[in-house]
Design a protein around this motif. Structure first.
Motif, PDB file in Angstrom:
ATOM      1  N   LEU A  70       3.292 -11.813  -0.756  1.00 23.09           N
ATOM      2  CA  LEU A  70       2.629 -11.317   0.453  1.00 23.09           C
ATOM      3  C   LEU A  70       2.348 -12.449   1.429  1.00 23.09           C
ATOM      4  O   LEU A  70       2.458 -12.279   2.649  1.00 23.09           O
ATOM      5  N   GLY A  71       1.983 -13.612   0.902  1.00 27.38           N
ATOM      6  CA  GLY A  71       1.751 -14.751   1.787  1.00 27.38           C
ATOM      7  C   GLY A  71       3.014 -15.164   2.520  1.00 27.38           C
ATOM      8  O   GLY A  71       2.983 -15.447   3.719  1.00 27.38           O
ATOM      9  N   MET A  72       4.139 -15.178   1.784  1.00 29.26           N
ATOM     10  CA  MET A  72       5.408 -15.544   2.417  1.00 29.26           C
ATOM     11  C   MET A  72       5.788 -14.540   3.492  1.00 29.26           C
ATOM     12  O   MET A  72       6.218 -14.912   4.589  1.00 29.26           O
ATOM     13  N   ALA A 113       3.362  -7.130  -5.305  1.00 31.79           N
ATOM     14  CA  ALA A 113       1.927  -7.034  -5.047  1.00 31.79           C
ATOM     15  C   ALA A 113       1.369  -5.637  -5.290  1.00 31.79           C
ATOM     16  O   ALA A 113       0.149  -5.451  -5.210  1.00 31.79           O
ATOM     17  N   LEU A 114       2.229  -4.661  -5.577  1.00 33.80           N
ATOM     18  CA  LEU A 114       1.765  -3.270  -5.695  1.00 33.80           C
ATOM     19  C   LEU A 114       0.639  -3.080  -6.708  1.00 33.80           C
ATOM     20  O   LEU A 114      -0.268  -2.273  -6.460  1.00 33.80           O
ATOM     21  N   PRO A 115       0.629  -3.785  -7.870  1.00 32.33           N
ATOM     22  CA  PRO A 115      -0.457  -3.550  -8.842  1.00 32.33           C
ATOM     23  C   PRO A 115      -1.856  -3.762  -8.293  1.00 32.33           C
ATOM     24  O   PRO A 115      -2.817  -3.216  -8.847  1.00 32.33           O
ATOM     25  N   PHE A 116      -2.032  -4.524  -7.226  1.00 29.70           N
ATOM     26  CA  PHE A 116      -3.372  -4.706  -6.668  1.00 29.70           C
ATOM     27  C   PHE A 116      -3.483  -4.247  -5.214  1.00 29.70           C
ATOM     28  O   PHE A 116      -4.484  -4.519  -4.550  1.00 29.70           O
ATOM     29  N   LEU A 117      -2.474  -3.550  -4.716  1.00 22.29           N
ATOM     30  CA  LEU A 117      -2.548  -3.005  -3.365  1.00 22.29           C
ATOM     31  C   LEU A 117      -3.129  -1.594  -3.389  1.00 22.29           C
ATOM     32  O   LEU A 117      -2.840  -0.815  -4.301  1.00 22.29           O
ATOM     33  N   PRO A 118      -3.915  -1.213  -2.380  1.00 19.43           N
ATOM     34  CA  PRO A 118      -4.477   0.145  -2.351  1.00 19.43           C
ATOM     35  C   PRO A 118      -3.416   1.239  -2.314  1.00 19.43           C
ATOM     36  O   PRO A 118      -3.688   2.366  -2.742  1.00 19.43           O
ATOM     37  N   MET A 119      -2.227   0.912  -1.831  1.00 21.72           N
ATOM     38  CA  MET A 119      -1.204   1.944  -1.729  1.00 21.72           C
ATOM     39  C   MET A 119      -0.751   2.476  -3.089  1.00 21.72           C
ATOM     40  O   MET A 119      -0.053   3.475  -3.157  1.00 21.72           O
ATOM     41  N   ARG A 120      -1.134   1.795  -4.177  1.00 23.36           N
ATOM     42  CA  ARG A 120      -0.730   2.286  -5.496  1.00 23.36           C
ATOM     43  C   ARG A 120      -1.312   3.669  -5.769  1.00 23.36           C
ATOM     44  O   ARG A 120      -0.693   4.488  -6.447  1.00 23.36           O
ATOM     45  N   TYR A 121      -2.510   3.932  -5.221  1.00 25.35           N
ATOM     46  CA  TYR A 121      -3.122   5.246  -5.430  1.00 25.35           C
ATOM     47  C   TYR A 121      -2.368   6.322  -4.649  1.00 25.35           C
ATOM     48  O   TYR A 121      -2.103   7.411  -5.175  1.00 25.35           O
ATOM     49  N   SER A 122      -2.000   6.006  -3.408  1.00 20.71           N
ATOM     50  CA  SER A 122      -1.263   6.983  -2.600  1.00 20.71           C
ATOM     51  C   SER A 122       0.111   7.253  -3.189  1.00 20.71           C
ATOM     52  O   SER A 122       0.575   8.401  -3.220  1.00 20.71           O
ATOM     53  N   LEU A 123       0.764   6.213  -3.685  1.00 19.64           N
ATOM     54  CA  LEU A 123       2.089   6.386  -4.281  1.00 19.64           C
ATOM     55  C   LEU A 123       2.001   7.231  -5.544  1.00 19.64           C
ATOM     56  O   LEU A 123       2.848   8.107  -5.776  1.00 19.64           O
ATOM     57  N   SER A 124       0.988   6.991  -6.355  1.00 15.48           N
ATOM     58  CA  SER A 124       0.812   7.776  -7.581  1.00 15.48           C
ATOM     59  C   SER A 124       0.546   9.240  -7.253  1.00 15.48           C
ATOM     60  O   SER A 124       1.095  10.154  -7.892  1.00 15.48           O
ATOM     61  N   TYR A 125      -0.290   9.474  -6.245  1.00 22.42           N
ATOM     62  CA  TYR A 125      -0.583  10.852  -5.839  1.00 22.42           C
ATOM     63  C   TYR A 125       0.662  11.538  -5.290  1.00 22.42           C
ATOM     64  O   TYR A 125       0.923  12.714  -5.592  1.00 22.42           O
ATOM     65  N   LEU A 126       1.440  10.805  -4.495  1.00 24.63           N
ATOM     66  CA  LEU A 126       2.638  11.382  -3.892  1.00 24.63           C
ATOM     67  C   LEU A 126       3.651  11.785  -4.956  1.00 24.63           C
ATOM     68  O   LEU A 126       4.311  12.829  -4.838  1.00 24.63           O
ATOM     69  N   LEU A 127       3.771  10.991  -6.007  1.00 21.86           N
ATOM     70  CA  LEU A 127       4.754  11.263  -7.056  1.00 21.86           C
ATOM     71  C   LEU A 127       4.162  12.043  -8.220  1.00 21.86           C
ATOM     72  O   LEU A 127       4.862  12.306  -9.211  1.00 21.86           O
TER      73      LEU A 127
END
Length: 319
Positions: A95-97, A57-71
């Protein structure tokens, strides 16, 4: 998608291999280390399944921006490394499961804790009516069957029946009390509750049922070791045999009715020398078991960051 597949493969592999390693004979020589191993193994499998869904689900989760910034990587590059040929649907399904399983785990745990708390309250109320306080600090109930158990929660209660007091010697009584007090001080009931929650929630996963059974027995062995020194092991074994006809109440922990025969054989056998560093080895393996799923989940993002770094560092082409 590769990260999710690797995490699922890891969960399947480590569940079988880890259980095979933990059920070997060394676990009875180092029960505390084995308990850590079973808990780490169970947690690692759950973590791998959770992170597999997050990776999908990462491609549409908001955390992708934080992960990109962190790395220090481009978000588009990171997303490309987690995309699947089927688009967002595998991530939505994952994510549903996870949401359903997390809800089941929370509901099962809350229901079990509520029921256990009610049982223990009613048992304490009954003990206040029929039990008598012994000068040594435990509760005595008038019963024709030899029984010894502890009731966790609050300040904790250790209970012995009058029949148990009659058949146990003073030293055997001290050892049994030490066994029960070890359960209370170390809060062994929490380890059992954690294993039981996973077992009840994931009934179709054999690992969690085995982990619950193994942890329950290993906790008794740990309490045996804490209560008896090398010179008192046979005395404790004799006490377990004497109490063998007793049955503990539900939601209690007893010295005599959990793998009693296995523990008696262990206590009466010549003690085997413990391998030095066994606890350290198991601790390192537990850390690895919890770290590998995180590493597998982050591997595509780290690779994306490395690619971005190399592309930025490359000199411009000259015409």
């Amino acid at each position: 998608m590769i990260a999710a597949l690797l995490l699922i493969a890891y969960a399947s592999t480590v569940a079988g291999l880890g259980a095979r390693l933990l059920r070997r004979e060394w676990s009875s020589r180092a029960p505390r280390a084995a308990i850590v191993g079973w808990q780490a193994l169970s947690t690692s499998v759950v973590l791998a399944i959770l992170l597999a869904a997050v990776a999908l689900a990462l491609p549409f989760l908001p955390m992708r921006y934080s992960l990109s910034y962190l790395l220090n990587a481009h978000t588009i590059t990171v997303v490309e490394h987690y995309e699947t040929p089927l688009g967002i649907w595998p991530g939505v399904a994952g994510l549903g499961m996870v949401a359903v399983l997390a809800g089941l785990l929370a509901a099962t745990t809350a229901r079990a804790f509520r029921r256990t708390a009610q049982l223990r309250r009613s048992q304490r109320a009954a003990l206040r009516l029929v039990g008598n306080r012994h000068p040594e600090g435990f509760t005595v109930v008038d019963h024709a069957v030899p029984v010894a158990y502890c009731l966790p929660g609050g300040s904790g209660t250790v209970v012995l029946s009058t029949a148990a007091l009659e058949i146990l010697t003073d030293r055997e009584r001290e050892l049994v009390l030490g066994h029960e007090h070890r359960h209370l001080r170390a809060r062994h009931h929490l380890a059992v509750a954690y294993a039981d929650a996973l077992r009840r929630t994931f009934r179709w996963v054999p690992l969690f049922a085995e982990a619950h059974d193994q942890v329950t027995v290993l906790l008794e062995m740990t309490a045996d070791d804490a209560a008896s020194g090398a010179a008192d092991r046979r005395s404790l074994a004799h006490a377990l045999v004497a109490l063998g006809t007793g049955v503990r109440p539900e939601a209690a922990m007893a010295a005599s009715d959990t793998a009693a025969l296995q523990r008696v054989r262990r206590l009466t056998a010549p003690p085997e020398p413990r391998r030095r560093g066994m606890g350290l080895m198991v601790g390192a393996a537990a850390v690895a078991a919890l770290s590998v799923p995180v590493g597998l989940a982050l591997a595509p993002a780290i690779e994306a960051a490395t690619r971005d770094c190399c592309s930025l560092a490359a000199p411009p082409a000259r015409g």
